[in-house]
Write a protein that holds these residues in place. Sequence first.
Motif, PDB file in Angstrom:
ATOM      1  N   LEU A   1       4.198   5.343  -4.335  1.00 38.10           N
ATOM      2  CA  LEU A   1       2.905   4.617  -5.173  1.00 38.10           C
ATOM      3  C   LEU A   1       3.264   4.882  -6.727  1.00 38.10           C
ATOM      4  CD1 LEU A   1       0.113   3.839  -5.353  1.00 38.10           C
ATOM      5  CD2 LEU A   1      -0.651   6.117  -4.877  1.00 38.10           C
TER       6      LEU A   1
ATOM      7  N   LEU B   1       3.619   2.277  -9.248  1.00 36.13           N
ATOM      8  CA  LEU B   1       2.596   1.799 -10.486  1.00 36.13           C
ATOM      9  C   LEU B   1       3.292   1.889 -11.913  1.00 36.13           C
ATOM     10  CD1 LEU B   1      -0.748   3.923  -9.232  1.00 36.13           C
ATOM     11  CD2 LEU B   1      -0.545   1.465  -9.667  1.00 36.13           C
TER      12      LEU B   1
ATOM     13  N   ALA C   1       2.592  -0.894   1.170  1.00 35.88           N
ATOM     14  CA  ALA C   1       4.039  -1.079   1.618  1.00 35.88           C
ATOM     15  C   ALA C   1       4.500   0.163   1.438  1.00 35.88           C
ATOM     16  CB  ALA C   1       4.747  -1.696   0.142  1.00 35.88           C
TER      17      ALA C   1
ATOM     18  N   SER D   1      -7.657  -5.151 -10.863  1.00 31.38           N
ATOM     19  CA  SER D   1      -6.161  -5.576 -10.969  1.00 31.38           C
ATOM     20  C   SER D   1      -5.325  -4.301 -10.711  1.00 31.38           C
ATOM     21  CB  SER D   1      -5.811  -6.305 -12.188  1.00 31.38           C
ATOM     22  OG  SER D   1      -4.780  -5.720 -12.582  1.00 31.38           O
ATOM     23  N   ILE D   2      -5.450  -3.093 -11.216  1.00 30.90           N
ATOM     24  CA  ILE D   2      -4.729  -1.921 -11.034  1.00 30.90           C
ATOM     25  C   ILE D   2      -4.947  -1.410  -9.824  1.00 30.90           C
ATOM     26  CG2 ILE D   2      -6.291  -0.415 -12.128  1.00 30.90           C
ATOM     27  CD1 ILE D   2      -2.511  -0.383 -12.745  1.00 30.90           C
TER      28      ILE D   2
ATOM     29  N   LEU E   1      -5.749  -3.025  -7.125  1.00 30.50           N
ATOM     30  CA  LEU E   1      -4.907  -3.728  -6.135  1.00 30.50           C
ATOM     31  C   LEU E   1      -3.462  -3.555  -5.990  1.00 30.50           C
ATOM     32  CD1 LEU E   1      -5.603  -6.247  -4.273  1.00 30.50           C
ATOM     33  CD2 LEU E   1      -5.082  -7.707  -5.973  1.00 30.50           C
ATOM     34  N   THR E   2      -3.187  -3.517  -7.247  1.00 31.09           N
ATOM     35  CA  THR E   2      -1.675  -2.944  -7.512  1.00 31.09           C
ATOM     36  C   THR E   2      -1.329  -1.706  -6.804  1.00 31.09           C
ATOM     37  OG1 THR E   2      -1.528  -4.038  -9.648  1.00 31.09           O
ATOM     38  CG2 THR E   2       0.090  -2.674  -9.339  1.00 31.09           C
ATOM     39  N   ALA E   3      -2.015  -0.869  -7.068  1.00 31.73           N
ATOM     40  CA  ALA E   3      -2.093   0.592  -6.504  1.00 31.73           C
ATOM     41  C   ALA E   3      -2.128   0.447  -5.025  1.00 31.73           C
ATOM     42  CB  ALA E   3      -3.285   1.558  -6.906  1.00 31.73           C
TER      43      ALA E   3
ATOM     44  N   VAL F   1       2.313  -7.959  -7.715  1.00 37.05           N
ATOM     45  CA  VAL F   1       0.960  -8.215  -7.803  1.00 37.05           C
ATOM     46  C   VAL F   1       0.712  -8.388  -9.371  1.00 37.05           C
ATOM     47  CG1 VAL F   1      -1.164  -7.023  -7.819  1.00 37.05           C
ATOM     48  CG2 VAL F   1       0.537  -6.924  -5.811  1.00 37.05           C
ATOM     49  N   GLN F   2       1.398  -7.462 -10.143  1.00 33.90           N
ATOM     50  CA  GLN F   2       1.170  -7.619 -11.609  1.00 33.90           C
ATOM     51  C   GLN F   2       1.449  -8.903 -12.084  1.00 33.90           C
ATOM     52  OE1 GLN F   2       0.045  -5.243 -14.208  1.00 33.90           O
ATOM     53  NE2 GLN F   2      -1.150  -4.718 -12.373  1.00 33.90           N
TER      54      GLN F   2
ATOM     55  N   MET G   1       6.537  -4.459  -4.836  1.00 37.65           N
ATOM     56  CA  MET G   1       5.057  -5.086  -4.731  1.00 37.65           C
ATOM     57  C   MET G   1       4.177  -4.902  -5.631  1.00 37.65           C
ATOM     58  SD  MET G   1       5.220  -6.424  -1.537  1.00 37.65           S
ATOM     59  CE  MET G   1       3.571  -6.728  -1.227  1.00 37.65           C
ATOM     60  N   ALA G   2       4.251  -3.882  -6.331  1.00 39.71           N
ATOM     61  CA  ALA G   2       3.477  -3.565  -7.623  1.00 39.71           C
ATOM     62  C   ALA G   2       3.936  -4.596  -8.553  1.00 39.71           C
ATOM     63  CB  ALA G   2       3.619  -2.225  -8.006  1.00 39.71           C
TER      64      ALA G   2
ATOM     65  N   ILE H   1      -1.625  -2.140  -2.848  1.00 34.73           N
ATOM     66  CA  ILE H   1      -0.573  -3.081  -2.470  1.00 34.73           C
ATOM     67  C   ILE H   1       0.656  -2.084  -2.412  1.00 34.73           C
ATOM     68  CG2 ILE H   1       0.903  -4.935  -2.346  1.00 34.73           C
ATOM     69  CD1 ILE H   1      -1.727  -6.210  -1.921  1.00 34.73           C
ATOM     70  N   ALA H   2       0.815  -1.499  -3.424  1.00 32.44           N
ATOM     71  CA  ALA H   2       2.134  -0.438  -3.497  1.00 32.44           C
ATOM     72  C   ALA H   2       1.917   0.492  -2.361  1.00 32.44           C
ATOM     73  CB  ALA H   2       2.032   0.090  -4.870  1.00 32.44           C
ATOM     74  N   GLU H   3       0.721   1.084  -2.293  1.00 34.27           N
ATOM     75  CA  GLU H   3       0.507   2.407  -1.458  1.00 34.27           C
ATOM     76  C   GLU H   3       0.691   1.538   0.221  1.00 34.27           C
ATOM     77  OE1 GLU H   3      -0.635   5.232   1.237  1.00 34.27           O
ATOM     78  OE2 GLU H   3      -1.423   3.404   1.345  1.00 34.27           O
TER      79      GLU H   3
ATOM     80  N   ALA I   1       7.341  -0.337  -2.877  1.00 37.82           N
ATOM     81  CA  ALA I   1       6.321  -0.080  -3.566  1.00 37.82           C
ATOM     82  C   ALA I   1       6.262  -0.883  -4.797  1.00 37.82           C
ATOM     83  CB  ALA I   1       5.851   1.131  -3.446  1.00 37.82           C
TER      84      ALA I   1
END
Lengths: 243, 243
Positions: free
Chosen positions: B44, B48, A67, A56-57, A59-61, B240-241, B236-237, A63-65, B233
């Motif tokens: 990023l 996060l 974007a 999950s983290i 995927l979060t990282a 996703v969370q 999006m983060a 997707i953030a990257e 970012a």
Amino acid sequence: MAVSVGESEKYLLNRHKEHHFTAGEIVRDIIIGVSDGLTVPFALAAGLSGANASSSIILTAGIAEVAAGAISMGLGGYLAAKSESDHYYRELRREQEEIDTIPDTEAAEVAEILAEYGVEPHEYGPVVNALRKNPKAWLDFMMKFELGLDKPDPRRALQSALTIAIAYVLGGLVPLFPYMFIPVAGKAVVASVILTILALLIFGFAKGYFTGNKPVWSALQTALIGAIASAAAYGMAKAVQGL
Amino acid sequence: MAVSVGESEKYLLNRHKEHHFTAGEIVRDIIIGVSDGLTVPFALAAGLSGANASSSIILTAGIAEVAAGAISMGLGGYLAAKSESDHYYRELRREQEEIDTIPDTEAAEVAEILAEYGVEPHEYGPVVNALRKNPKAWLDFMMKFELGLDKPDPRRALQSALTIAIAYVLGGLVPLFPYMFIPVAGKAVVASVILTILALLIFGFAKGYFTGNKPVWSALQTALIGAIASAAAYGMAKAVQGL
């Protein structure tokens, strides 16, 4: 523009169709976006799984990257194309001004350009005079042959931005895909590596094909970059965690 | 190459020193590396921290991203410069072959190039013949004026790769710096935002200065890209969370 070429020359030109390869700008933008998109989020995810992060983290990282990278590269591409076009028009105004105010100097520059190819004054003289009689063509000649600048496409900047951004997102989602469905990062990373290496090989092959380079060689190179980048990210992540 | 220009022309050329701006390739590589390096790891990390990750995992992800990004962009730059140079030599061989095998056609192409600028056959005739008498110069002429290709610098590829990679690392470490010393991500992100926006403004100003664009405007644009990228970012983060 009206082109006046002798009949025999026209015949030769028509009979001889040249196929000099030039990579389209859109193809180049797609390549820029996809290669970075496939590589960086892939390496980031691999690196994080090396640091025992959860899917999950990761995927979060990831997707953030994606974007951030898409926007940064897209807007970066936009501004690059924009300032290129600004540069062209600044130089155009400058050349126009010089043709108007110091025509003799500009004529001497035409002479200098042709002289560099061993053409003698009595040979290029008529060409210089022909250009002086046609200021519009003269300006075009100076832009292309003195400065090597081509007229930029006004839609280029926006098109480039969107192409790069979309290509980056599409490339970036490939390595993240497994993390969406496999909660255990240790398992997801294996699927991600296999899927992405495969995608890098296919993309590299296509890249080589479209840019006129050896497809197989290009496929291997592209996959290798992804592997090296993710190995480095993996190592760095492990190192940071070790601190 | 020996340049034969009339005396009066030489005088004019020396008196008139032109200052057409052209961004050095190294400057361009530094800009590519730093702007992405400052923006993506920054966004990023912000993203996060928006997902309540700890400073340690954010630092891990950030460092992994910087390593991956530097290698991907550096090797990408290397291959781009390499294939550009390969392209040049492929075309060079092709033109050489055409000059040897179908000289009349190539001569017609020279005529066509000059005719595009409204130069008449009786005016460009002597130039075409002069080039035919000097195949080496003729080849250079075709490469530059038909294909618009300049001889690539052999050290360019490696230099470009290293410049981009180092610039990316240097840019990327700025936003991560606070996370190294502030364990609470919520506090570190504030310091990171302030530090990075400041760096983006300074970098953008310098970029504008070196590329001949308005420095203040460039500073604001550059900072804005960073802000938009990190906002995206962050969003999006969070999204996703939220899943």
